[in-house]
Design a protein around this motif. Structure first.
Motif, PDB file in Angstrom:
ATOM      1  N   ASP A  84      33.877  35.516  38.820  1.00 42.58           N
ATOM      2  CA  ASP A  84      35.139  34.871  38.438  1.00 42.58           C
ATOM      3  C   ASP A  84      36.293  35.865  38.505  1.00 42.58           C
ATOM      4  OD1 ASP A  84      33.870  32.419  38.002  1.00 42.58           O
ATOM      5  OD2 ASP A  84      33.538  32.842  35.871  1.00 42.58           O
ATOM      6  N   PHE A  85      36.046  37.103  38.096  1.00 42.18           N
ATOM      7  CA  PHE A  85      37.073  38.143  38.162  1.00 42.18           C
ATOM      8  C   PHE A  85      37.540  38.336  39.602  1.00 42.18           C
ATOM      9  CE2 PHE A  85      38.358  42.470  39.053  1.00 42.18           C
ATOM     10  CZ  PHE A  85      39.270  42.746  38.056  1.00 42.18           C
ATOM     11  N   HIS A  86      36.576  38.497  40.515  1.00 40.60           N
ATOM     12  CA  HIS A  86      36.945  38.739  41.914  1.00 40.60           C
ATOM     13  C   HIS A  86      37.568  37.501  42.560  1.00 40.60           C
ATOM     14  CE1 HIS A  86      35.609  42.838  42.061  1.00 40.60           C
ATOM     15  NE2 HIS A  86      34.447  42.494  41.528  1.00 40.60           N
ATOM     16  N   ASP A  87      37.148  36.307  42.166  1.00 41.02           N
ATOM     17  CA  ASP A  87      37.806  35.084  42.648  1.00 41.02           C
ATOM     18  C   ASP A  87      39.264  35.053  42.208  1.00 41.02           C
ATOM     19  OD1 ASP A  87      35.453  34.216  43.847  1.00 41.02           O
ATOM     20  OD2 ASP A  87      34.977  32.753  42.265  1.00 41.02           O
ATOM     21  N   LEU A  88      39.517  35.363  40.930  1.00 40.97           N
ATOM     22  CA  LEU A  88      40.885  35.375  40.427  1.00 40.97           C
ATOM     23  C   LEU A  88      41.705  36.458  41.115  1.00 40.97           C
ATOM     24  CD1 LEU A  88      43.125  34.411  38.566  1.00 40.97           C
ATOM     25  CD2 LEU A  88      42.154  35.883  36.763  1.00 40.97           C
ATOM     26  N   ALA A  89      41.135  37.639  41.287  1.00 36.40           N
ATOM     27  CA  ALA A  89      41.849  38.716  41.991  1.00 36.40           C
ATOM     28  C   ALA A  89      42.238  38.266  43.398  1.00 36.40           C
ATOM     29  CB  ALA A  89      40.988  39.979  42.043  1.00 36.40           C
ATOM     30  N   GLY A  90      41.330  37.561  44.071  1.00 38.05           N
ATOM     31  CA  GLY A  90      41.629  37.041  45.402  1.00 38.05           C
ATOM     32  C   GLY A  90      42.744  36.018  45.392  1.00 38.05           C
ATOM     33  N   ARG A  91      42.753  35.114  44.370  1.00 35.48           N
ATOM     34  CA  ARG A  91      43.838  34.119  44.257  1.00 35.48           C
ATOM     35  C   ARG A  91      45.173  34.808  44.011  1.00 35.48           C
ATOM     36  NH1 ARG A  91      40.225  31.248  41.102  1.00 35.48           N
ATOM     37  NH2 ARG A  91      41.430  31.556  39.197  1.00 35.48           N
ATOM     38  N   MET A  92      45.159  35.838  43.168  1.00 34.03           N
ATOM     39  CA  MET A  92      46.396  36.558  42.872  1.00 34.03           C
ATOM     40  C   MET A  92      46.921  37.264  44.126  1.00 34.03           C
ATOM     41  SD  MET A  92      47.016  35.714  39.819  1.00 34.03           S
ATOM     42  CE  MET A  92      48.418  36.782  39.506  1.00 34.03           C
ATOM     43  N   MET A 127      49.270  40.052  31.345  1.00 33.55           N
ATOM     44  CA  MET A 127      47.926  39.491  31.268  1.00 33.55           C
ATOM     45  C   MET A 127      46.937  40.498  31.829  1.00 33.55           C
ATOM     46  SD  MET A 127      48.900  35.684  32.649  1.00 33.55           S
ATOM     47  CE  MET A 127      47.453  34.844  32.008  1.00 33.55           C
ATOM     48  N   GLU A 128      45.789  40.632  31.147  1.00 30.65           N
ATOM     49  CA  GLU A 128      44.704  41.484  31.629  1.00 30.65           C
ATOM     50  C   GLU A 128      43.450  40.639  31.768  1.00 30.65           C
ATOM     51  OE1 GLU A 128      42.075  45.434  30.475  1.00 30.65           O
ATOM     52  OE2 GLU A 128      43.104  44.361  28.870  1.00 30.65           O
ATOM     53  N   PHE A 129      42.776  40.809  32.876  1.00 31.12           N
ATOM     54  CA  PHE A 129      41.467  40.192  33.076  1.00 31.12           C
ATOM     55  C   PHE A 129      40.503  41.317  33.395  1.00 31.12           C
ATOM     56  CE2 PHE A 129      44.365  36.772  33.615  1.00 31.12           C
ATOM     57  CZ  PHE A 129      43.698  35.671  33.088  1.00 31.12           C
ATOM     58  N   LYS A 130      39.307  41.230  32.819  1.00 34.38           N
ATOM     59  CA  LYS A 130      38.312  42.264  33.051  1.00 34.38           C
ATOM     60  C   LYS A 130      36.945  41.635  33.183  1.00 34.38           C
ATOM     61  CE  LYS A 130      39.373  44.578  29.220  1.00 34.38           C
ATOM     62  NZ  LYS A 130      39.290  45.523  28.098  1.00 34.38           N
ATOM     63  N   ALA A 131      35.996  42.413  33.691  1.00 34.70           N
ATOM     64  CA  ALA A 131      34.617  41.941  33.864  1.00 34.70           C
ATOM     65  C   ALA A 131      33.683  43.136  33.753  1.00 34.70           C
ATOM     66  CB  ALA A 131      34.441  41.267  35.220  1.00 34.70           C
ATOM     67  N   PHE A 132      32.572  42.923  33.065  1.00 34.46           N
ATOM     68  CA  PHE A 132      31.558  43.955  32.863  1.00 34.46           C
ATOM     69  C   PHE A 132      30.296  43.547  33.612  1.00 34.46           C
ATOM     70  CE2 PHE A 132      34.402  44.255  29.336  1.00 34.46           C
ATOM     71  CZ  PHE A 132      34.386  45.569  28.912  1.00 34.46           C
ATOM     72  N   ALA A 133      29.668  44.497  34.299  1.00 34.96           N
ATOM     73  CA  ALA A 133      28.370  44.222  34.912  1.00 34.96           C
ATOM     74  C   ALA A 133      27.353  43.944  33.817  1.00 34.96           C
ATOM     75  CB  ALA A 133      27.919  45.397  35.768  1.00 34.96           C
ATOM     76  N   ASP A 134      27.520  44.605  32.662  1.00 31.37           N
ATOM     77  CA  ASP A 134      26.635  44.442  31.521  1.00 31.37           C
ATOM     78  C   ASP A 134      27.496  44.073  30.316  1.00 31.37           C
ATOM     79  OD1 ASP A 134      24.912  44.664  29.355  1.00 31.37           O
ATOM     80  OD2 ASP A 134      24.251  46.693  29.838  1.00 31.37           O
ATOM     81  N   GLN A 135      27.512  42.788  29.965  1.00 33.56           N
ATOM     82  CA  GLN A 135      28.381  42.317  28.878  1.00 33.56           C
ATOM     83  C   GLN A 135      28.043  42.956  27.538  1.00 33.56           C
ATOM     84  OE1 GLN A 135      30.568  39.140  28.545  1.00 33.56           O
ATOM     85  NE2 GLN A 135      30.848  38.881  30.717  1.00 33.56           N
ATOM     86  N   SER A 136      26.843  43.518  27.382  1.00 35.85           N
ATOM     87  CA  SER A 136      26.519  44.202  26.133  1.00 35.85           C
ATOM     88  C   SER A 136      27.339  45.486  25.982  1.00 35.85           C
ATOM     89  CB  SER A 136      25.022  44.523  26.044  1.00 35.85           C
ATOM     90  OG  SER A 136      24.675  45.552  26.938  1.00 35.85           O
ATOM     91  N   GLN A 137      28.027  45.891  27.041  1.00 33.16           N
ATOM     92  CA  GLN A 137      28.856  47.101  27.021  1.00 33.16           C
ATOM     93  C   GLN A 137      30.301  46.838  26.592  1.00 33.16           C
ATOM     94  OE1 GLN A 137      28.013  50.567  28.198  1.00 33.16           O
ATOM     95  NE2 GLN A 137      26.169  49.648  27.352  1.00 33.16           N
ATOM     96  N   ILE A 138      30.631  45.591  26.269  1.00 30.56           N
ATOM     97  CA  ILE A 138      32.024  45.261  25.923  1.00 30.56           C
ATOM     98  C   ILE A 138      32.550  46.150  24.802  1.00 30.56           C
ATOM     99  CG2 ILE A 138      33.529  43.484  24.927  1.00 30.56           C
ATOM    100  CD1 ILE A 138      31.973  41.409  26.560  1.00 30.56           C
TER     101      ILE A 138
END
Length: 141
Positions: A84-92, A127-138
């Motif tokens: 979803d992060f990379h999809d949004l980055a592409g739309r932007m 606005m900030e959008f972020k994504a973690f490969a491992d959500q336990s690392q948030i």
């Protein structure tokens, strides 16, 4: 269908048509209830409401240095799944958005490694959008 907790955020904007074009068109959010002065948006399952006001900043109030980048303050956004992060980055990028901080991998190889990007809406809300490969690392330290 029931939902767990979700946040609600009211965001000042100067022009409702411009907000619709950005939040609905560029970000691809679904519009909910609306009136002449405001619009509800489905912000990935959360509620963001754009309210037309005459008191809107045209730029962030300040910045903090994080990972050699000037992060705008205040800002809001979400933690997304990586796709979803990379999809949004592409739309932007397709919309020729001006990034405050281009999409990049922050804290690479460290606890909390994350993809992140910052941009402003047409009213200057950061606005900030972020994504973690491992959500336990948030909240990793």
């Amino acid at each position: 269908m029931t939902h767990g907790p979700c946040f609600h955020l009211a965001v000042p904007v100067t022009d409702i048509a411009e907000a619709r074009a950005f939040y609905g068109g560029v970000l691809g959010l679904t519009e909910g209830r609306s009136a002449e002065q405001w619009v509800d948006w489905n912000f990935y399952g959360h509620q963001v409401v754009t309210h037309r006001t005459g008191d809107v900043r045209s730029e962030p109030a300040g910045h903090n240095l994080v990972d050699d980048h000037q992060v705008p303050v205040p800002h809001f956004g979400l933690v997304l799944e990586i796709d979803d992060f990379h999809d949004l980055a592409g739309r932007m990028k397709a919309a020729d958005a001006e990034f405050v901080i281009q999409p990049y991998l922050r804290f690479e190889g460290e606890p909390g490694e994350q993809w992140t990007m910052f941009f402003l809406d047409p009213a200057g809300n950061a606005m900030e959008f972020k994504a973690f490969a491992d959500q336990s690392q948030i909240f990793a330290t």
